[in-house]
Design a protein around this motif. Structure first.
Motif, PDB file in Angstrom:
ATOM      1  N   LYS A  43     -10.195  -0.009   5.213  1.00 54.89           N
ATOM      2  CA  LYS A  43      -9.632   0.994   4.140  1.00 54.89           C
ATOM      3  C   LYS A  43      -9.867   2.329   4.227  1.00 54.89           C
ATOM      4  N   MET A  90       0.682  -1.149   0.045  1.00 52.66           N
ATOM      5  CA  MET A  90      -0.018   0.242  -0.238  1.00 52.66           C
ATOM      6  C   MET A  90       0.790   1.215  -0.039  1.00 52.66           C
ATOM      7  N   ARG A 113      -9.309  -4.677   9.395  1.00 53.33           N
ATOM      8  CA  ARG A 113      -8.744  -3.695   8.572  1.00 53.33           C
ATOM      9  C   ARG A 113      -9.623  -2.812   8.004  1.00 53.33           C
ATOM     10  N   ASP A 154       0.960  -4.652   2.490  1.00 56.55           N
ATOM     11  CA  ASP A 154      -0.489  -4.181   2.821  1.00 56.55           C
ATOM     12  C   ASP A 154      -0.424  -4.872   4.406  1.00 56.55           C
ATOM     13  N   GLU A 194      -3.076   3.816   3.152  1.00 55.36           N
ATOM     14  CA  GLU A 194      -4.474   3.314   2.321  1.00 55.36           C
ATOM     15  C   GLU A 194      -5.503   2.254   3.398  1.00 55.36           C
ATOM     16  N   TYR A 195      -4.355   1.623   4.393  1.00 56.38           N
ATOM     17  CA  TYR A 195      -5.305   0.737   5.160  1.00 56.38           C
ATOM     18  C   TYR A 195      -4.658   0.778   6.582  1.00 56.38           C
ATOM     19  N   ASP A 232     -12.689  -3.497   5.400  1.00 54.19           N
ATOM     20  CA  ASP A 232     -12.647  -4.584   4.256  1.00 54.19           C
ATOM     21  C   ASP A 232     -12.009  -5.842   4.450  1.00 54.19           C
TER      22      ASP A 232
END
Ligand code: ZN
Ligand code: ZN
Length: 334
Positions: A35, A1, A33, A24, A125-126, A71
């Protein structure tokens, strides 16, 4: 990510944030997790970037105003399912067993972990978090709007609770940034009179618009004594000043993490059971309660949205209070 990291602390103008590609993350048992859709930018992020606060891990992904969509879920997760909205505040973890946690004070837990400081945060992103420390979010607000609820909202709410005020009493707010903006609206909703003391003409106007009962500068004479107040500028000499405007039995809450030297040289300022208390971190309860109350009222905040790539600029602006309202990184277009 993709993630922004801080590896070397330096002034925000020298770009301590570095954009990198890292693996990730995936949730372990009991974790979810998220997003990340949006992440607010806080003055504390600048303190971590510049070295006012030591790095607790190196490198670290900053950001503790995380909102997004679940997610992936780990084994045994019960409170969230894939597709749910979730938010994360500064408090990423508390042990539940130390004497502070047992006394209901997880905000000062001995083993607490803070988002974007002890564990990687939301400029990415995560984000993976223990499901017990994630908050459910309302569906009828945008993610940009919800991101600052996670820090100025929740921390402001805790500061407000520490004043112990209720309907019909008088609250003073010294300084009028994002936290005070939320507090004013919550306090008015609860039937409390609000007095705003700020230097900035722009902020005076904003406070009036949001329904403050009185707005003035530090040189203006308050028309009444206050039952409780919250001081935001990290200026120690304002403590005695704020105490001088507090009524008997009143409580003064200090918002800053660090302050210039505090000198109270007159016992009369404390006499008649006046209290001083500092605000430290937040608890999950603060988060839940603030979200509940903010969901009920049409709570307003001016938000300046930056694209993910704009993180360094957002941090510079926030460091110098040049952002419009509060800065939010939009990580994913929705
Ligand atoms: Zn913050
Ligand atoms: Zn603990």
């Amino acid at each position: 990510m993709k993630a922004w990291i801080i590896e070397e602390q330096k002034p925000v103008e020298k770009y301590p944030l570095k954009l990198v590609e890292i693996p990730d993350p995936h949730p372990g048992p009991g974790q979810i997790r998220i997003k990340v859709v949006a992440c607010g930018v806080c003055r504390t992020d600048a303190h971590i970037a510049e070295g006012d606060l030591p790095l607790h891990k190196r490198p670290v992904v900053p950001g503790h105003e995380i909102v997004g969509i679940v997610d992936e879920i780990g084994e045994g997760v019960k409170r969230f399912k894939i597709g749910d909205r979730a938010g994360v505040t500064w408090l990423n973890y508390a042990c539940g067993t130390c004497k502070y946690c047992r006394a209901g004070k997880e905000n000062i837990c001995e083993n607490a972990k803070f988002t974007g400081w002890d564990v990687d945060g939301g400029y990415a992103e995560y984000h993976v978090v223990d499901e017990r420390f994630a908050l459910h979010l309302p569906e009828d607000r945008s993610f940009e709007e919800l991101a600052p609820w996670m820090c100025p909202g929740v921390a402001g709410y805790r500061a407000f609770k520490l004043t112990g005020l209720s309907k019909g009493q008088k609250l003073g707010l010294y300084g009028f940034g994002p936290s005070a903006t939320y507090i004013l609206q919550v306090a008015k909703h609860l039937g409390i009179e609000v007095f705003v003391i700020t230097r900035s003409e722009k902020n005076k106007e904003a406070a009036m618009k949001l329904g403050a009962d009185w707005v003035g500068g530090y040189e203006d004479k308050l028309p009444v004594k206050l039952d409780g107040s919250i001081l935001f500028p990290p200026v120690g000499k304002l403590v005695a000043f704020a105490l001088s405007q507090l009524d008997k039995g009143g409580r003064l809450v200090l918002g800053p993490v660090t302050m210039t030297p505090v000198v109270i040289d007159d016992y009369d300022l404390l006499w008649h059971e006046r209290h001083i208390v500092s605000l430290a971190n937040v608890s999950r309860e603060d988060g839940k309660e603030f979200i509940e109350i903010a969901s009920k009222i049409d709570i307003k905040m001016d938000i300046e949205v930056f694209p993910f790539e704009g993180a360094p600029e957002a941090l510079i602006k926030t460091r110098h209070s040049k952002q419009r309202g509060t800065a939010v990184l939009k990580i994913v277009e929705t």
